[in-house]
Design a protein around this motif. Structure first.
Motif, PDB file in Angstrom:
ATOM      1  N   LYS A 126       0.849  -1.189   0.000  1.00 28.22           N
ATOM      2  CA  LYS A 126       0.000   0.000   0.000  1.00 28.22           C
ATOM      3  C   LYS A 126       0.882   1.236   0.000  1.00 28.22           C
ATOM      4  N   GLU A 127       0.673   2.046  -1.001  1.00 31.67           N
ATOM      5  CA  GLU A 127       1.352   3.342  -1.047  1.00 31.67           C
ATOM      6  C   GLU A 127       0.395   4.382  -0.487  1.00 31.67           C
ATOM      7  N   LYS A 128       0.957   5.403   0.113  1.00 35.17           N
ATOM      8  CA  LYS A 128       0.156   6.437   0.757  1.00 35.17           C
ATOM      9  C   LYS A 128      -0.842   7.043  -0.239  1.00 35.17           C
ATOM     10  N   GLY A 129      -2.091   7.065   0.162  1.00 35.65           N
ATOM     11  CA  GLY A 129      -3.138   7.667  -0.650  1.00 35.65           C
ATOM     12  C   GLY A 129      -3.631   6.784  -1.791  1.00 35.65           C
ATOM     13  N   LYS A 130      -3.106   5.600  -1.907  1.00 44.87           N
ATOM     14  CA  LYS A 130      -3.523   4.700  -2.983  1.00 44.87           C
ATOM     15  C   LYS A 130      -4.065   3.408  -2.388  1.00 44.87           C
ATOM     16  N   LYS A 131      -4.770   2.704  -3.225  1.00 50.51           N
ATOM     17  CA  LYS A 131      -5.308   1.407  -2.839  1.00 50.51           C
ATOM     18  C   LYS A 131      -4.172   0.383  -2.822  1.00 50.51           C
ATOM     19  N   ALA A 132      -4.264  -0.587  -1.918  1.00 50.60           N
ATOM     20  CA  ALA A 132      -3.246  -1.636  -1.832  1.00 50.60           C
ATOM     21  C   ALA A 132      -3.226  -2.444  -3.120  1.00 50.60           C
ATOM     22  N   GLN A 133      -2.021  -2.816  -3.557  1.00 54.65           N
ATOM     23  CA  GLN A 133      -1.862  -3.614  -4.770  1.00 54.65           C
ATOM     24  C   GLN A 133      -1.120  -4.902  -4.439  1.00 54.65           C
ATOM     25  N   LEU A 134      -1.459  -5.957  -5.164  1.00 52.82           N
ATOM     26  CA  LEU A 134      -0.740  -7.217  -5.006  1.00 52.82           C
ATOM     27  C   LEU A 134       0.491  -7.174  -5.895  1.00 52.82           C
ATOM     28  N   VAL A 135       1.640  -7.424  -5.294  1.00 49.55           N
ATOM     29  CA  VAL A 135       2.913  -7.352  -5.997  1.00 49.55           C
ATOM     30  C   VAL A 135       3.665  -8.665  -5.786  1.00 49.55           C
ATOM     31  N   GLU A 136       4.221  -9.209  -6.874  1.00 46.72           N
ATOM     32  CA  GLU A 136       5.044 -10.405  -6.759  1.00 46.72           C
ATOM     33  C   GLU A 136       6.465  -9.985  -6.402  1.00 46.72           C
ATOM     34  N   THR A 137       7.006 -10.595  -5.350  1.00 44.54           N
ATOM     35  CA  THR A 137       8.336 -10.253  -4.865  1.00 44.54           C
ATOM     36  C   THR A 137       9.209 -11.504  -4.815  1.00 44.54           C
ATOM     37  N   GLN A 138      10.354 -11.438  -5.477  1.00 42.33           N
ATOM     38  CA  GLN A 138      11.323 -12.530  -5.450  1.00 42.33           C
ATOM     39  C   GLN A 138      12.280 -12.273  -4.283  1.00 42.33           C
ATOM     40  N   ILE A 139      12.517 -13.289  -3.445  1.00 43.40           N
ATOM     41  CA  ILE A 139      13.425 -13.146  -2.311  1.00 43.40           C
ATOM     42  C   ILE A 139      14.434 -14.295  -2.359  1.00 43.40           C
ATOM     43  N   ALA A 140      15.708 -13.944  -2.417  1.00 42.50           N
ATOM     44  CA  ALA A 140      16.772 -14.955  -2.466  1.00 42.50           C
ATOM     45  C   ALA A 140      16.922 -15.617  -1.092  1.00 42.50           C
ATOM     46  N   PHE A 141      17.229 -16.921  -1.094  1.00 43.62           N
ATOM     47  CA  PHE A 141      17.415 -17.634   0.172  1.00 43.62           C
ATOM     48  C   PHE A 141      18.475 -16.974   1.044  1.00 43.62           C
ATOM     49  N   ASN A 142      19.534 -16.417   0.446  1.00 41.45           N
ATOM     50  CA  ASN A 142      20.578 -15.798   1.267  1.00 41.45           C
ATOM     51  C   ASN A 142      20.121 -14.471   1.881  1.00 41.45           C
ATOM     52  N   ASN A 143      18.924 -13.986   1.512  1.00 43.82           N
ATOM     53  CA  ASN A 143      18.355 -12.785   2.132  1.00 43.82           C
ATOM     54  C   ASN A 143      17.226 -13.133   3.100  1.00 43.82           C
ATOM     55  N   ILE A 144      17.071 -14.418   3.407  1.00 50.36           N
ATOM     56  CA  ILE A 144      15.998 -14.866   4.292  1.00 50.36           C
ATOM     57  C   ILE A 144      16.602 -15.353   5.599  1.00 50.36           C
ATOM     58  N   THR A 145      16.085 -14.824   6.707  1.00 54.99           N
ATOM     59  CA  THR A 145      16.488 -15.279   8.029  1.00 54.99           C
ATOM     60  C   THR A 145      15.613 -16.453   8.464  1.00 54.99           C
ATOM     61  N   GLU A 146      14.297 -16.349   8.177  1.00 51.53           N
ATOM     62  CA  GLU A 146      13.358 -17.377   8.623  1.00 51.53           C
ATOM     63  C   GLU A 146      12.048 -17.228   7.860  1.00 51.53           C
ATOM     64  N   VAL A 147      11.396 -18.357   7.568  1.00 46.92           N
ATOM     65  CA  VAL A 147      10.076 -18.348   6.946  1.00 46.92           C
ATOM     66  C   VAL A 147       9.176 -19.281   7.738  1.00 46.92           C
ATOM     67  N   LYS A 148       8.008 -18.753   8.126  1.00 47.31           N
ATOM     68  CA  LYS A 148       7.013 -19.570   8.818  1.00 47.31           C
ATOM     69  C   LYS A 148       5.685 -19.471   8.076  1.00 47.31           C
ATOM     70  N   VAL A 149       4.964 -20.571   8.066  1.00 49.49           N
ATOM     71  CA  VAL A 149       3.627 -20.588   7.475  1.00 49.49           C
ATOM     72  C   VAL A 149       2.685 -19.939   8.476  1.00 49.49           C
ATOM     73  N   LEU A 150       1.844 -19.029   7.988  1.00 51.94           N
ATOM     74  CA  LEU A 150       0.861 -18.389   8.853  1.00 51.94           C
ATOM     75  C   LEU A 150      -0.432 -19.197   8.812  1.00 51.94           C
ATOM     76  N   ILE A 151      -1.010 -19.400   9.957  1.00 45.79           N
ATOM     77  CA  ILE A 151      -2.225 -20.174  10.063  1.00 45.79           C
ATOM     78  C   ILE A 151      -3.409 -19.208  10.111  1.00 45.79           C
ATOM     79  N   SER A 152      -4.377 -19.459   9.247  1.00 42.60           N
ATOM     80  CA  SER A 152      -5.565 -18.619   9.185  1.00 42.60           C
ATOM     81  C   SER A 152      -6.733 -19.369   9.802  1.00 42.60           C
ATOM     82  N   PHE A 153      -7.479 -18.693  10.655  1.00 44.98           N
ATOM     83  CA  PHE A 153      -8.639 -19.309  11.298  1.00 44.98           C
ATOM     84  C   PHE A 153      -9.940 -18.766  10.735  1.00 44.98           C
ATOM     85  N   LYS A 154      -9.926 -18.363   9.466  1.00 44.74           N
ATOM     86  CA  LYS A 154     -11.122 -17.803   8.822  1.00 44.74           C
ATOM     87  C   LYS A 154     -12.036 -18.889   8.386  1.00 44.74           C
TER      88      LYS A 154
END
Length: 154
Positions: A126-154
């Motif tokens: 979300k940019e200020k004053g604009k609607k949130a947009q879905l953006v695809e982001t590539q992240i290299a493993f060497n730039n990742i400290t930790e990844v956890k799956v988020l659990i949704s209770f919806k």
């Protein structure tokens, strides 16, 4: 370390005929608790965990690998455990993940893909004053400290 290596060998031996199962980690804690995390492409049953536990426990006792009393715990990695293997990432494509980056930054989004270099997530930006947009982001493993799956209770 020698104990952990032998346990890895025993687990791999037990699941050799089960290509859908894979070893995630083996940890020997200072309090003599031996933890084995095994997972499967479609999850793992309690019967599989019990069979692995019996196999490993029997051989450790027979070989007298661990001289003092110990607790053996075989399970799948818990919901709050970080992803460690590429195969775990592949299993969780399509799910919401929390990605910790060096320096304490975080990204949250749907895991879209994984390859040898890293992961791709779809995050809401979300940019200020604009609607949130879905953006695809590539992240290299060497730039990742930790990844956890988020659990949704919806």
């Amino acid at each position: 370390m020698q104990v952990e290596n032998r346990v890895r060998e025993l687990v791999e031996e037990k699941i050799a005929d089960r290509p859908e199962l894979f070893l995630v980690e083996v940890k020997m804690l200072p309090n003599n608790k031996l933890i084995i995390h095994v997972d499967g492409d479609e999850g793992i049953s309690i019967q599989d965990c019990a069979a692995i536990s019996r196999h490993v426990g029997f051989h450790l006792e027979e070989e007298n690998t661990i001289e003092q009393a110990y607790n053996l715990e075989v399970s799948s990695p818990g919901v709050g455990e970080p992803l460690k293997l590429k195969r775990q990432y592949e299993k969780n494509i399509g799910r919401l993940v929390d990605v910790k980056l060096p320096g304490g930054d975080k990204k949250e989004g749907k895991l879209l893909a994984v390859d040898e270099a890293g992961i791709m997530i779809e995050e809401s930006v979300k940019e200020k004053g604009k609607k949130a947009q879905l953006v695809e982001t590539q992240i290299a493993f060497n730039n990742i400290t930790e990844v956890k799956v988020l659990i949704s209770f919806k």
